[in-house]
Design a protein around this motif. Structure first.
Motif, PDB file in Angstrom:
ATOM      1  N   MET A 163       0.839  -1.180   0.000  1.00 21.93           N
ATOM      2  CA  MET A 163       0.000   0.000   0.000  1.00 21.93           C
ATOM      3  C   MET A 163       0.882   1.240   0.000  1.00 21.93           C
ATOM      4  O   MET A 163       1.922   1.276   0.650  1.00 21.93           O
ATOM      5  CB  MET A 163      -0.922  -0.001   1.227  1.00 21.93           C
ATOM      6  N   LYS A 164       0.414   2.272  -0.707  1.00 23.19           N
ATOM      7  CA  LYS A 164       1.115   3.549  -0.757  1.00 23.19           C
ATOM      8  C   LYS A 164       0.184   4.653  -0.244  1.00 23.19           C
ATOM      9  O   LYS A 164      -0.974   4.713  -0.630  1.00 23.19           O
ATOM     10  CB  LYS A 164       1.526   3.879  -2.187  1.00 23.19           C
ATOM     11  N   ILE A 165       0.744   5.498   0.610  1.00 21.48           N
ATOM     12  CA  ILE A 165      -0.019   6.605   1.183  1.00 21.48           C
ATOM     13  C   ILE A 165       0.707   7.907   0.863  1.00 21.48           C
ATOM     14  O   ILE A 165       1.928   7.997   0.996  1.00 21.48           O
ATOM     15  CB  ILE A 165      -0.152   6.454   2.711  1.00 21.48           C
ATOM     16  N   SER A 166      -0.059   8.896   0.457  1.00 20.47           N
ATOM     17  CA  SER A 166       0.465  10.238   0.230  1.00 20.47           C
ATOM     18  C   SER A 166      -0.011  11.110   1.389  1.00 20.47           C
ATOM     19  O   SER A 166      -1.177  11.047   1.783  1.00 20.47           O
ATOM     20  CB  SER A 166      -0.067  10.767  -1.109  1.00 20.47           C
ATOM     21  N   ILE A 167       0.889  11.903   1.946  1.00 14.08           N
ATOM     22  CA  ILE A 167       0.553  12.721   3.099  1.00 14.08           C
ATOM     23  C   ILE A 167       0.966  14.171   2.856  1.00 14.08           C
ATOM     24  O   ILE A 167       2.007  14.433   2.250  1.00 14.08           O
ATOM     25  CB  ILE A 167       1.200  12.158   4.393  1.00 14.08           C
ATOM     26  N   GLY A 168       0.102  15.095   3.300  1.00 14.93           N
ATOM     27  CA  GLY A 168       0.405  16.512   3.172  1.00 14.93           C
ATOM     28  C   GLY A 168      -0.125  17.261   4.381  1.00 14.93           C
ATOM     29  O   GLY A 168      -1.131  16.869   4.968  1.00 14.93           O
ATOM     30  N   ASN A 169       0.557  18.322   4.748  1.00 15.41           N
ATOM     31  CA  ASN A 169       0.162  19.093   5.927  1.00 15.41           C
ATOM     32  C   ASN A 169       0.658  20.519   5.829  1.00 15.41           C
ATOM     33  O   ASN A 169       1.606  20.806   5.114  1.00 15.41           O
ATOM     34  CB  ASN A 169       0.733  18.461   7.195  1.00 15.41           C
ATOM     35  N   ASP A 170      -0.016  21.385   6.584  1.00 16.73           N
ATOM     36  CA  ASP A 170       0.467  22.752   6.721  1.00 16.73           C
ATOM     37  C   ASP A 170       1.239  22.876   8.027  1.00 16.73           C
ATOM     38  O   ASP A 170       1.592  21.859   8.657  1.00 16.73           O
ATOM     39  CB  ASP A 170      -0.681  23.765   6.591  1.00 16.73           C
ATOM     40  N   HIS A 171       1.467  24.102   8.453  1.00 18.61           N
ATOM     41  CA  HIS A 171       2.272  24.378   9.651  1.00 18.61           C
ATOM     42  C   HIS A 171       1.662  23.856  10.951  1.00 18.61           C
ATOM     43  O   HIS A 171       2.362  23.765  11.951  1.00 18.61           O
ATOM     44  CB  HIS A 171       2.516  25.890   9.758  1.00 18.61           C
ATOM     45  N   ALA A 172       0.383  23.487  10.962  1.00 19.76           N
ATOM     46  CA  ALA A 172      -0.236  22.940  12.174  1.00 19.76           C
ATOM     47  C   ALA A 172       0.060  21.450  12.352  1.00 19.76           C
ATOM     48  O   ALA A 172      -0.215  20.900  13.409  1.00 19.76           O
ATOM     49  CB  ALA A 172      -1.748  23.158  12.148  1.00 19.76           C
ATOM     50  N   GLY A 173       0.630  20.817  11.326  1.00 27.29           N
ATOM     51  CA  GLY A 173       0.713  19.370  11.378  1.00 27.29           C
ATOM     52  C   GLY A 173       2.044  18.656  11.308  1.00 27.29           C
ATOM     53  O   GLY A 173       2.049  17.428  11.239  1.00 27.29           O
ATOM     54  N   PRO A 174       3.215  19.319  11.351  1.00 25.62           N
ATOM     55  CA  PRO A 174       4.456  18.544  11.221  1.00 25.62           C
ATOM     56  C   PRO A 174       4.637  17.447  12.270  1.00 25.62           C
ATOM     57  O   PRO A 174       5.008  16.324  11.920  1.00 25.62           O
ATOM     58  CB  PRO A 174       5.564  19.602  11.354  1.00 25.62           C
ATOM     59  N   GLU A 175       4.367  17.732  13.537  1.00 29.46           N
ATOM     60  CA  GLU A 175       4.532  16.707  14.571  1.00 29.46           C
ATOM     61  C   GLU A 175       3.599  15.522  14.326  1.00 29.46           C
ATOM     62  O   GLU A 175       3.984  14.365  14.524  1.00 29.46           O
ATOM     63  CB  GLU A 175       4.272  17.287  15.961  1.00 29.46           C
ATOM     64  N   TYR A 176       2.384  15.821  13.912  1.00 26.55           N
ATOM     65  CA  TYR A 176       1.412  14.769  13.601  1.00 26.55           C
ATOM     66  C   TYR A 176       1.923  13.919  12.443  1.00 26.55           C
ATOM     67  O   TYR A 176       1.886  12.698  12.488  1.00 26.55           O
ATOM     68  CB  TYR A 176       0.053  15.388  13.242  1.00 26.55           C
ATOM     69  N   LYS A 177       2.374  14.605  11.411  1.00 25.66           N
ATOM     70  CA  LYS A 177       2.857  13.901  10.221  1.00 25.66           C
ATOM     71  C   LYS A 177       4.007  12.961  10.573  1.00 25.66           C
ATOM     72  O   LYS A 177       4.010  11.801  10.151  1.00 25.66           O
ATOM     73  CB  LYS A 177       3.312  14.900   9.164  1.00 25.66           C
ATOM     74  N   PHE A 178       4.977  13.440  11.329  1.00 24.37           N
ATOM     75  CA  PHE A 178       6.123  12.598  11.667  1.00 24.37           C
ATOM     76  C   PHE A 178       5.688  11.363  12.462  1.00 24.37           C
ATOM     77  O   PHE A 178       6.170  10.247  12.209  1.00 24.37           O
ATOM     78  CB  PHE A 178       7.183  13.393  12.431  1.00 24.37           C
TER      79      PHE A 178
ATOM     80  N   LYS B 183      -3.633  14.772  -6.185  1.00 20.79           N
ATOM     81  CA  LYS B 183      -3.134  14.380  -7.511  1.00 20.79           C
ATOM     82  C   LYS B 183      -2.510  12.986  -7.468  1.00 20.79           C
ATOM     83  O   LYS B 183      -2.668  12.207  -8.402  1.00 20.79           O
ATOM     84  CB  LYS B 183      -2.132  15.400  -8.036  1.00 20.79           C
ATOM     85  N   ASP B 184      -1.803  12.662  -6.391  1.00 18.98           N
ATOM     86  CA  ASP B 184      -1.220  11.317  -6.257  1.00 18.98           C
ATOM     87  C   ASP B 184      -2.305  10.253  -6.327  1.00 18.98           C
ATOM     88  O   ASP B 184      -2.116   9.201  -6.954  1.00 18.98           O
ATOM     89  CB  ASP B 184      -0.445  11.175  -4.941  1.00 18.98           C
ATOM     90  N   ILE B 185      -3.429  10.493  -5.698  1.00 16.73           N
ATOM     91  CA  ILE B 185      -4.519   9.517  -5.715  1.00 16.73           C
ATOM     92  C   ILE B 185      -5.169   9.482  -7.093  1.00 16.73           C
ATOM     93  O   ILE B 185      -5.395   8.403  -7.647  1.00 16.73           O
ATOM     94  CB  ILE B 185      -5.529   9.810  -4.603  1.00 16.73           C
ATOM     95  N   GLU B 186      -5.446  10.638  -7.665  1.00 18.67           N
ATOM     96  CA  GLU B 186      -6.056  10.702  -8.998  1.00 18.67           C
ATOM     97  C   GLU B 186      -5.211   9.982 -10.043  1.00 18.67           C
ATOM     98  O   GLU B 186      -5.738   9.326 -10.937  1.00 18.67           O
ATOM     99  CB  GLU B 186      -6.239  12.161  -9.441  1.00 18.67           C
ATOM    100  N   GLU B 187      -3.893  10.108  -9.929  1.00 18.28           N
ATOM    101  CA  GLU B 187      -2.983   9.530 -10.914  1.00 18.28           C
ATOM    102  C   GLU B 187      -2.551   8.114 -10.569  1.00 18.28           C
ATOM    103  O   GLU B 187      -1.735   7.521 -11.274  1.00 18.28           O
ATOM    104  CB  GLU B 187      -1.757  10.438 -11.065  1.00 18.28           C
ATOM    105  N   GLY B 188      -3.067   7.551  -9.480  1.00 22.03           N
ATOM    106  CA  GLY B 188      -2.735   6.178  -9.104  1.00 22.03           C
ATOM    107  C   GLY B 188      -1.357   6.017  -8.483  1.00 22.03           C
ATOM    108  O   GLY B 188      -0.861   4.901  -8.363  1.00 22.03           O
ATOM    109  N   LYS B 189      -0.752   7.109  -8.060  1.00 26.72           N
ATOM    110  CA  LYS B 189       0.564   7.036  -7.417  1.00 26.72           C
ATOM    111  C   LYS B 189       0.450   6.677  -5.942  1.00 26.72           C
ATOM    112  O   LYS B 189       1.443   6.337  -5.305  1.00 26.72           O
ATOM    113  CB  LYS B 189       1.298   8.366  -7.562  1.00 26.72           C
ATOM    114  N   ALA B 190      -0.760   6.802  -5.392  1.00 23.32           N
ATOM    115  CA  ALA B 190      -1.017   6.449  -3.991  1.00 23.32           C
ATOM    116  C   ALA B 190      -2.396   5.819  -3.896  1.00 23.32           C
ATOM    117  O   ALA B 190      -3.286   6.124  -4.692  1.00 23.32           O
ATOM    118  CB  ALA B 190      -0.946   7.684  -3.095  1.00 23.32           C
ATOM    119  N   ASP B 191      -2.546   4.930  -2.933  1.00 23.70           N
ATOM    120  CA  ASP B 191      -3.838   4.270  -2.707  1.00 23.70           C
ATOM    121  C   ASP B 191      -4.758   5.140  -1.852  1.00 23.70           C
ATOM    122  O   ASP B 191      -5.966   5.194  -2.082  1.00 23.70           O
ATOM    123  CB  ASP B 191      -3.625   2.921  -2.007  1.00 23.70           C
TER     124      ASP B 191
END
Length: 143
Positions: free
Chosen positions: A1-16, A51-59
């Motif tokens: 499985m592939k996951i694409s993740i994105g965040n703004d300045h409120a989320g770096p700790e969450y993302k990591f 875009k990653d999901i639309e293009e099939g680069k991520a599930d």
């Protein structure tokens, strides 16, 4: 499985924390988010996930901003995206079961990191139920 993740300045700790949990599940992650708490414009980090999901680069995708609303609204501008704003495990499970959500939007200012990690695990483990729900999914896109 592939996951694409994105965040703004409120989320770096969450993302990591989320990336670490996903790696433990042997899930490949593409990071489109900012790594700092310096103010940024969330659409710049959310559109690449969609875009990653639309293009099939991520599930699946995970997006994080302060309220989760701006990120979800941005992602849902893409025709093939069903981004669900979730703030607990139960809503996350229903978003996958009934809505076939392909992006989880997390409100960093309204959830704790352990709670967000639990939501992500539920998101990747829950499968779409189909059946009567598929009819509703089919009616979602604007023509």
């Amino acid at each position: 499985m592939k996951i694409s993740i994105g965040n703004d300045h409120a989320g770096p700790e969450y993302k990591f924390a989320i990336i670490e949990a996903l790696k433990q599940l042997h899930i490949e992650v593409t990071n489109h988010g900012t790594d700092t708490e310096s103010s940024v414009d969330y659409p710049d980090f959310i559109h690449p996930v969609a875009k990653d999901i639309e293009e099939g680069k991520a599930d699946l995708g995970i997006i994080i901003c302060g309220s989760g609303n701006g990120a979800a609204i941005t992602a849902n501008k893409h025709q093939k995206i069903r981004a669900a704003l979730c703030w607990n495990r139960e809503i996350t499970v229903l978003a996958r079961l009934h809505n076939d959500a392909n992006i989880l939007s997390i409100p960093a200012r309204f959830t704790a990191i352990p709670q967000a990690v639990e939501m992500v695990k539920a998101f990747v483990e829950t499968k779409f139920e189909g059946g009567r729900h598929q009819n509703r999914i089919d009616k979602m896109p604007c023509m």
